[in-house]
Design an enzyme around this catalytic site. Structure first.
Site, short mmCIF file in Angstrom:
data_model
loop_
_atom_site.label_atom_id
_atom_site.label_comp_id
_atom_site.label_asym_id
_atom_site.label_seq_id
_atom_site.Cartn_x
_atom_site.Cartn_y
_atom_site.Cartn_z
N ASP A 35 64.79 9.23 21.06
CA ASP A 35 65.51 8.47 22.09
C ASP A 35 66.94 8.22 21.58
OD1 ASP A 35 66.14 6.95 24.25
OD2 ASP A 35 64.62 5.40 23.91
N ASP A 36 67.91 8.83 22.21
CA ASP A 36 69.31 8.73 21.77
C ASP A 36 69.51 9.35 20.39
OD1 ASP A 36 69.34 7.19 24.07
OD2 ASP A 36 70.20 5.41 23.14
N ARG A 78 64.84 12.42 31.01
CA ARG A 78 63.39 12.62 30.93
C ARG A 78 62.85 13.22 32.22
NH1 ARG A 78 61.66 8.94 26.47
NH2 ARG A 78 63.66 8.70 25.45
N LYS A 127 57.66 6.01 24.93
CA LYS A 127 58.54 5.68 26.05
C LYS A 127 58.37 6.67 27.20
CE LYS A 127 63.46 4.98 27.01
NZ LYS A 127 64.75 4.62 26.40
N HIS A 129 59.50 5.74 30.96
CA HIS A 129 60.80 5.46 31.56
C HIS A 129 61.11 6.33 32.77
CE1 HIS A 129 65.13 3.95 30.47
NE2 HIS A 129 64.45 3.09 31.17
N HIS A 187 66.94 4.60 19.16
CA HIS A 187 67.65 3.84 20.21
C HIS A 187 68.15 2.51 19.64
CE1 HIS A 187 68.25 1.78 24.07
NE2 HIS A 187 68.12 2.95 24.67
N ASP A 279 66.57 12.97 24.19
CA ASP A 279 66.88 12.92 25.62
C ASP A 279 68.38 12.96 25.93
OD1 ASP A 279 67.30 10.36 24.59
OD2 ASP A 279 66.44 9.30 26.31
N ASN A 280 69.19 12.35 25.04
CA ASN A 280 70.64 12.29 25.31
C ASN A 280 71.35 12.00 23.99
OD1 ASN A 280 69.39 9.44 26.65
ND2 ASN A 280 70.90 9.20 25.02
N ARG A 288 76.24 9.02 24.51
CA ARG A 288 75.41 8.74 25.67
C ARG A 288 76.24 8.28 26.87
NH1 ARG A 288 71.27 4.00 25.01
NH2 ARG A 288 73.17 2.88 25.49
#
Ligand SMILES: [Ca+2]
Length: 545
Positions: A35-36, A78, A127, A129, A187, A279-280, A288
């Site tokens: 995540d991130d 996602r 996660k 989301h 994250h 994801d990013n 991000r």
């Protein structure tokens, strides 16, 4: 003693039998999503941040050096990954949780739904989301919807035990499986749970009041030793922020090892495709929520158990996370039906299976391109952008370029961003590659030669020698938008009605019609230069007082 021909025949028969057995054996997928997460990884040449377990996975994988998300935001990325469609097409324009409340359209075909229909056991740990639930339904769900996000996304001991439970169920059911582990690391959490540090790097560390994650051995770093990316200012505050991020990377790294160990213990290391990505981009300026490379470029490792698979080799192929869905379907040998294609009118530039790249590096192709579509992050952050990137060029279309670029809450409270604000306000030296004003106010078109200018600082839009390049890229971007039914196809100069762009006469048409060089004649450039921007942080504060 057998004659040579008999031996050859026996070997041939043996090979054929082996191939037959191989082709019928169960095939599974393990998708590990950070995540991130960025390139704070040894396999991606970060010399300081220690990630021995992700590096070990990289040694069994093809290491993609040119992988890009199609949107730099959690839920939209996602949803794009799980549908093979850009955010403007699946409807996930922004974050899913809380007041943002974005959801994909009810009729979207998702990877878990499609796999389930084909008898594959689907599981998600961590996660999620995304929504609505009916579009993204897994057989096994242990997510923030039925756990605390930190327990299911950062407590790697808990994640390990959940993976064990899922794999035992898949073995008991004797089904092939798709397991998606959505780590919440690395994250930030300074916005929601500051007591654990800016990156939740103290959560479960064993320090007083922080709880203990038994399987995690935190790694700590000196702030003056971190390897600073070009898009983060070189100050102590920002460096301390990066050092905290590194510590959180050690929890992700050890979590990856635990899950792979569970896979091995369940007897599936040799029949499972393992994908690791994020994801990013990292939650720092230009990362991000941006379509600059620090926001879009992702680590991507794919480890195939097939005997012919490449291992510990880098690929320079330009790939998109939109390619993950066709790759997984290809792995399971599921032909995506016309009715399953989410209504895309692809002619070219369509998502593709990456399995061939796992066996052979394709020849370098200057025609390759990836695309991006960003509309929101938080519900208040309306800043639509579309982009196309080839190996050589990146073209970004900022549709609402006259607005200041929006800042998310998570970044706003971060030590790095507060440091940018404080230094700008008090006119202290700011060793950064931009000014805040440049960061907030972007032109309608940004064209970069990313090969010569990887930091994307020299906007070549309007340069006569690149007029053809701009025309080609903008047409290709428009074709991709058209194929994916982008409601923003005609923005900002025109209105999309019944497939046609109808002029709005809002003063921006000239930019589109005359092409290059006209961008500064629209009246907005002057507004930025006339002092409105000087008094305040983003140029708008003075107007409010
Ligand atoms: Ca994210």
């Amino acid at each position: 003693m057998a004659r040579p021909s008999t031996v050859v025949y026996a070997l041939l028969l043996c090979t054929l039998l082996t191939e037959k057995v191989l082709s019928n054996k169960p095939r599974n997928v393990l998708l590990l999503l950070a995540d991130d997460g960025g390139f704070e990884i040894g396999a991606y040449l970060n010399k300081i941040c220690q990630t021995p377990n992700i590096d070990a996975l990289a040694r069994r994988s093809v290491i993609f050096n040119n992988a890009f998300t199609s949107v730099s935001s959690c839920s939209p990325s996602r949803a794009a990954l799980l549908t093979g469609t850009p955010s403007h097409q699946n409807g996930m324009y922004g974050l899913h949780h809380g007041v943002h409340h974005f959801n994909s359209f009810d009729n979207v075909t998702s990877l878990p739904n499609l796999l389930r229909q084909h008898g594959i056991k689907t599981g998600i740990i961590g996660k999620k989301h995304v929504g609505p639930a009916s579009v993204y339904r897994f057989d096994y769900e242990q997510t923030e919807e039925n756990n605390h996000i930190n327990q299911v996304g950062r407590n790697i001991t808990h994640i390990k035990l959940l993976a064990r439970e899922f794999l035992a169920q898949a073995n008991r059911d004797n089904k092939p499986f798709f397991l998606y582990v959505g780590f919440h690391d690395p994250h930030r959490c300074g916005n929601t749970e500051p007591q654990y540090g800016p990156f939740c790097e103290r959560f479960g560390s064993g320090e007083e009041g922080m709880g203990l994650i038994p399987d995690w051995k935190p790694w700590y770093y000196q702030w003056d030793e971190v390897q600073l990316p070009f898009h983060i200012q070189d100050t102590e505050a920002a460096r301390r922020d990066v050092a905290a991020q590194y510590t959180t990377m050690s929890r992700l790294d050890q979590g990856v090892a635990l899950v792979i160990k569970e896979l091995e213990a369940a007897g599936h290391l040799q029949d499972t495709l393992i994908i690791f990505t994020s994801d990013n981009g990292i939650p720092f300026p230009s990362g991000r929520t941006n379509l600059y490379d620090p926001g879009l470029r992702e680590p991507l490792l794919i480890s195939s158990p097939e005997p012919a698979a490449r291992r510990n080799e880098a690929s320079s192929a330009l790939v998109s996370l939109l390619d993950i869905m066709p790759t997984v379907l290809d792995w399971f040998r599921i032909q995506q039906q016309q009715e399953d294609t989410n209504d895309i009118l692809w002619h070219s530039d369509k998502p593709k299976s990456l399995l061939p790249i796992l066996e052979k590096e394709p020849p370098p192709n200057e025609r390759e391109a990836v695309f991006a579509s960003q509309t929101h992050h938080e519900v208040t952050m309306y800043y639509p952008m579309r982009a196309v990137r080839t190996r050589r060029y990146k073209l970004i279309h900022n549709l609402h370029f006259a607005m200041p670029f929006p800042i998310d809450q998570d970044l706003y409270v971060s030590p790095t961003f507060q440091d940018l604000l404080n230094r700008t306000r008090s006119k202290q030296p700011l060793p950064w590659y931009k000014t805040l004003k440049q960061y907030y106010y972007r032109p309608q078109w940004e064209l970069y030669d990313v090969r010569a200018d990887p930091t994307e600082t020299n906007n070549l839009y309007g340069k006569p020698s690149l007029a053809d390049t701009w025309a080609e890229l903008s047409e290709r971007l428009a074709a991709w938008q058209r194929a994916s039914r982008d409601p923003w196809l005609c923005a900002p100069a025109a209105l999309l009605r019944r497939g046609q762009c109808r002029a709005l006469d809002n003063g921006l048409g000239a930019v589109l019609d005359s092409g290059l060089g006209a961008a500064l004649d629209n009246g907005f450039g002057a507004a930025l230069d006339d002092g409105l921007g000087a008094a305040i942080d983003n140029g708008l504060g003075a107007a409010l007082h």
